[in-house]
Design an enzyme around this catalytic site. Structure first.
Site, PDB file in Angstrom:
ATOM      1  N   ARG A  37       0.815  -1.223   0.000  1.00 26.24           N
ATOM      2  CA  ARG A  37       0.000   0.000   0.000  1.00 26.24           C
ATOM      3  C   ARG A  37       0.849   1.274   0.000  1.00 26.24           C
ATOM      4  NH1 ARG A  37      -5.243  -1.243   3.873  1.00 26.24           N
ATOM      5  NH2 ARG A  37      -6.550  -2.040   2.192  1.00 26.24           N
ATOM      6  N   LYS A 198     -17.456 -16.606   3.954  1.00 28.94           N
ATOM      7  CA  LYS A 198     -18.916 -16.705   4.037  1.00 28.94           C
ATOM      8  C   LYS A 198     -19.630 -16.301   2.753  1.00 28.94           C
ATOM      9  CE  LYS A 198     -18.977 -15.306   8.873  1.00 28.94           C
ATOM     10  NZ  LYS A 198     -19.340 -14.150   9.697  1.00 28.94           N
ATOM     11  N   GLY A 352      -9.019  -8.289   0.605  1.00 28.83           N
ATOM     12  CA  GLY A 352      -7.804  -8.158   1.401  1.00 28.83           C
ATOM     13  C   GLY A 352      -7.054  -9.466   1.576  1.00 28.83           C
ATOM     14  N   GLY A 375     -12.391  -4.373   1.442  1.00 26.07           N
ATOM     15  CA  GLY A 375     -13.822  -4.026   1.383  1.00 26.07           C
ATOM     16  C   GLY A 375     -14.136  -3.082   0.234  1.00 26.07           C
TER      17      GLY A 375
HETATM   18  P1  ADP Z   1     -11.173 -11.630   1.152  1.00 25.62           P
HETATM   19  O1  ADP Z   1     -10.596 -10.845   2.308  1.00 25.62           O
HETATM   20  O2  ADP Z   1     -10.156 -11.863   0.076  1.00 25.62           O
HETATM   21  O3  ADP Z   1     -12.453 -11.051   0.628  1.00 25.62           O
HETATM   22  P2  ADP Z   1     -12.468 -13.497   2.933  1.00 25.62           P
HETATM   23  O4  ADP Z   1     -12.253 -12.542   4.058  1.00 25.62           O
HETATM   24  O5  ADP Z   1     -13.839 -13.753   2.475  1.00 25.62           O
HETATM   25  O6  ADP Z   1     -11.528 -13.098   1.692  1.00 25.62           O
HETATM   26  O7  ADP Z   1     -11.919 -14.919   3.330  1.00 25.62           O
HETATM   27  C1  ADP Z   1     -10.604 -15.140   3.694  1.00 25.62           C
HETATM   28  C2  ADP Z   1     -10.512 -16.047   4.871  1.00 25.62           C
HETATM   29  O8  ADP Z   1     -11.237 -17.237   4.662  1.00 25.62           O
HETATM   30  C3  ADP Z   1      -9.077 -16.438   5.126  1.00 25.62           C
HETATM   31  O9  ADP Z   1      -8.737 -16.131   6.469  1.00 25.62           O
HETATM   32  C4  ADP Z   1      -9.090 -17.967   4.912  1.00 25.62           C
HETATM   33  O10 ADP Z   1      -8.256 -18.670   5.787  1.00 25.62           O
HETATM   34  C5  ADP Z   1     -10.527 -18.308   5.199  1.00 25.62           C
HETATM   35  N1  ADP Z   1     -10.901 -19.583   4.598  1.00 25.62           N
HETATM   36  C6  ADP Z   1     -10.965 -19.894   3.292  1.00 25.62           C
HETATM   37  N2  ADP Z   1     -11.336 -21.172   3.132  1.00 25.62           N
HETATM   38  C7  ADP Z   1     -11.491 -21.696   4.359  1.00 25.62           C
HETATM   39  C8  ADP Z   1     -11.884 -22.962   4.857  1.00 25.62           C
HETATM   40  N3  ADP Z   1     -12.163 -23.963   4.040  1.00 25.62           N
HETATM   41  N4  ADP Z   1     -11.965 -23.113   6.209  1.00 25.62           N
HETATM   42  C9  ADP Z   1     -11.686 -22.106   7.034  1.00 25.62           C
HETATM   43  N5  ADP Z   1     -11.314 -20.886   6.628  1.00 25.62           N
HETATM   44  C10 ADP Z   1     -11.223 -20.679   5.314  1.00 25.62           C
HETATM   45  C1  3PG Z   2      -8.806  -1.736   4.801  1.00 30.12           C
HETATM   46  O1  3PG Z   2      -7.747  -2.226   5.224  1.00 30.12           O
HETATM   47  O2  3PG Z   2      -9.710  -2.422   4.295  1.00 30.12           O
HETATM   48  C2  3PG Z   2      -8.938  -0.245   4.814  1.00 30.12           C
HETATM   49  O3  3PG Z   2      -7.756   0.383   5.211  1.00 30.12           O
HETATM   50  C3  3PG Z   2     -10.121   0.192   5.655  1.00 30.12           C
HETATM   51  O4  3PG Z   2      -9.940  -0.172   6.994  1.00 30.12           O
HETATM   52  P1  3PG Z   2     -11.208  -0.368   7.928  1.00 30.12           P
HETATM   53  O5  3PG Z   2     -11.887  -1.633   7.497  1.00 30.12           O
HETATM   54  O6  3PG Z   2     -10.668  -0.418   9.334  1.00 30.12           O
HETATM   55  O7  3PG Z   2     -12.120   0.825   7.712  1.00 30.12           O
HETATM   56 MG    MG Z   3     -11.101 -10.817   4.368  1.00 34.20          MG
END
Ligand code: ADP
Ligand code: 3PG
Ligand code: MG
Length: 396
Positions: A37, A198, A352, A375
């Site tokens: 970043r 999810k 992320g 996000g």
């Molecule tokens: P992003 O941040 O890229 O949008 P998410 O936050 O939806 O992705 O999901 C990422 C998380 O999901 C990671 O911490 C990963 O370890 C978890 N994850 C993915 N598949 C599984 C699984 N089968 N069981 C448990 N956790 C999982």
């Molecule tokens: C992020 O890491 O997604 C941005 O820096 C926003 O952070 P926040 O989810 O704490 O608002």
């Molecule tokens: Mg995530």
């Protein structure tokens, strides 16, 4: 994009307030573990310096919730920026207090001051009007390049744009072009890969992709909600029992639209949520009680790699397994490798954890675009308006 960018404004001898997203991961020694970043906003900083601006930088780091906490200080960022730019970036001890005012009142061309973590003031996240005005009073021009924070309507991302001439930086421009071009008018065939935790987190993204994609490949924990909705047992896997109808609706919609929706045919399952847990490979309908699905299996990897051949555009969000643990990172890493090797294909990664996983795989520079937004990139893909972008003036 029709927003005013820094190319359209005169910054010569002007104090420019540049909102960045320096929300970078730190280790226990407060050292930055991923500089993406910071590096991503350097073109904007360099351009402004080359055009004789006086730079006031601002960012949040973490979620200190209005309290001044040392572990959320931007000190590591000031140090890294100074190293990257080869010149001193002064860190103010506060945001709009005595120190910030002193450092920003008598600036010379080329000076750079980084304000302390803007979330040390509770009014930032409240998008407080007075706070916005105080921030605006420090400068003559407002530039937003904090793409990762554009989905937040906060004082420094949205509020203060009302009080100063505004523009966006090159990172926002690049993100909007990459995400927008790929998804508004994707070169076909366009395939989407969706994983992560999810279904409920991603419903907006799924709905949006169902309007555009030719194929949807599902992985990650989200797959188990679909399994359950299809009547298969999932053992102790993450599964949203209250979202089974939603999962069925998504599958029906894909079918009605003639979109191929692929669900894993095998899984790597583990006994416990720990890196060295006992694990084995099972078919889609063979997850026993007491076991959790932690990754897509080898047959699925083979199938997905095959299904992705010929794609001209791919959007990927969500790791395909628990990729933080080495033994469950194979699905995510294999798909990253596949994308890296696909000829003539635009590959866009959003989210992320997805960006972190691809960076960790060492293949980041083989992708067309990895969004710096978590996000923010997902909300953009959902088609939502991002307040940090909406507030920037339109070009005439
Ligand atoms: P992003 O941040 O890229 O949008 P998410 O936050 O939806 O992705 O999901 C990422 C998380 O999901 C990671 O911490 C990963 O370890 C978890 N994850 C993915 N598949 C599984 C699984 N089968 N069981 C448990 N956790 C999982
Ligand atoms: C992020 O890491 O997604 C941005 O820096 C926003 O952070 P926040 O989810 O704490 O608002
Ligand atoms: Mg995530």
């Amino acid at each position: 994009m029709n927003k005013v960018t820094i190319r359209d404004i005169n910054v010569d001898n002007k104090k420019v307030f540049l909102r960045c997203d320096f929300n970078v991961p730190l280790d226990e020694k407060l050292e930055i573990t991923d500089k993406t970043r910071i590096i991503a906003v350097l073109p904007t900083i360099k351009y402004l310096l080359e055009h004789n601006a006086k730079l006031i930088l601002c960012s949040h780091l973490g979620r200190p919730k209005g309290e001044v906490k040392k572990e959320f200080s931007l000190a590591p960022v000031a140090k890294e920026l100074s190293a990257q730019l080869g010149k001193e970036v002064k860190l103010a001890k506060d945001i709009i207090g005595q120190d910030a005012r002193a450092l920003t009142s008598n600036m010379n061309i080329g000076d750079i001051v980084l304000l302390e973590n803007v979330r040390f003031d509770i009014r930032e996240e409240k998008n407080d009007e007075e706070f916005s005005k105080e921030l605006a009073s420090l400068a003559e021009i407002y530039v937003n390049d904090a793409f990762g924070t554009c989905h937040r309507a906060h004082a420094s991302t949205e509020g203060m744009a009302k009080y100063l001439p505004s523009a966006c930086g090159f990172l926002i421009e690049k993100e909007l072009k990459a995400l927008g071009d790929a998804l508004d008018n994707p070169v076909k065939p366009f395939y989407a890969i969706l994983g992560g935790k999810k279904v409920s987190d991603k419903i907006g993204v799924i709905e949006s992709l169902l309007e555009k994609a030719d194929k949807l490949l599902i992985g990650g924990a989200m797959a188990y909600t679909f399994y359950k909705a299809m009547g298969y047992e999932v053992g102790d896997s993450i599964c949203e029992l209250d979202k089974l109808d939603m999962a069925r609706e998504i599958m029906q919609k894909a079918k009605d639209k003639g979109i191929q929706m692929l669900i894993p045919i095998d899984n790597k399952i583990g006994k416990e949520f720990k890196p060295d847990t006992e694990s084995k490979i099972v078919k889609y309908n063979e997850i026993p009680e007491g076991w959790e699905g932690f990754d897509i299996g080898p047959e699925t990897i083979k199938m997905y790699i095959n299904e992705l051949q010929g794609a001209k555009t791919i959007f990927w969000n969500g790791p395909l397994g628990l990729s933080e643990f080495e033994q469950f990172a194979n699905g995510t890493n294999s798909i990253a490798k596949c994308l890296a090797e696909l000829p003539n294909c635009t590959t866009i990664i959003g989210g992320g954890d997805s960006a972190a996983a691809v960076t960790k795989s060492g293949l980041a520079d083989k992708m067309t675009h990895i969004s710096t937004g978590g996000g923010a990139s997902l909300e953009f893909v959902e088609g939502k308006k991002l307040p940090g972008i909406e507030c920037i003036a339109e070009k005439n």
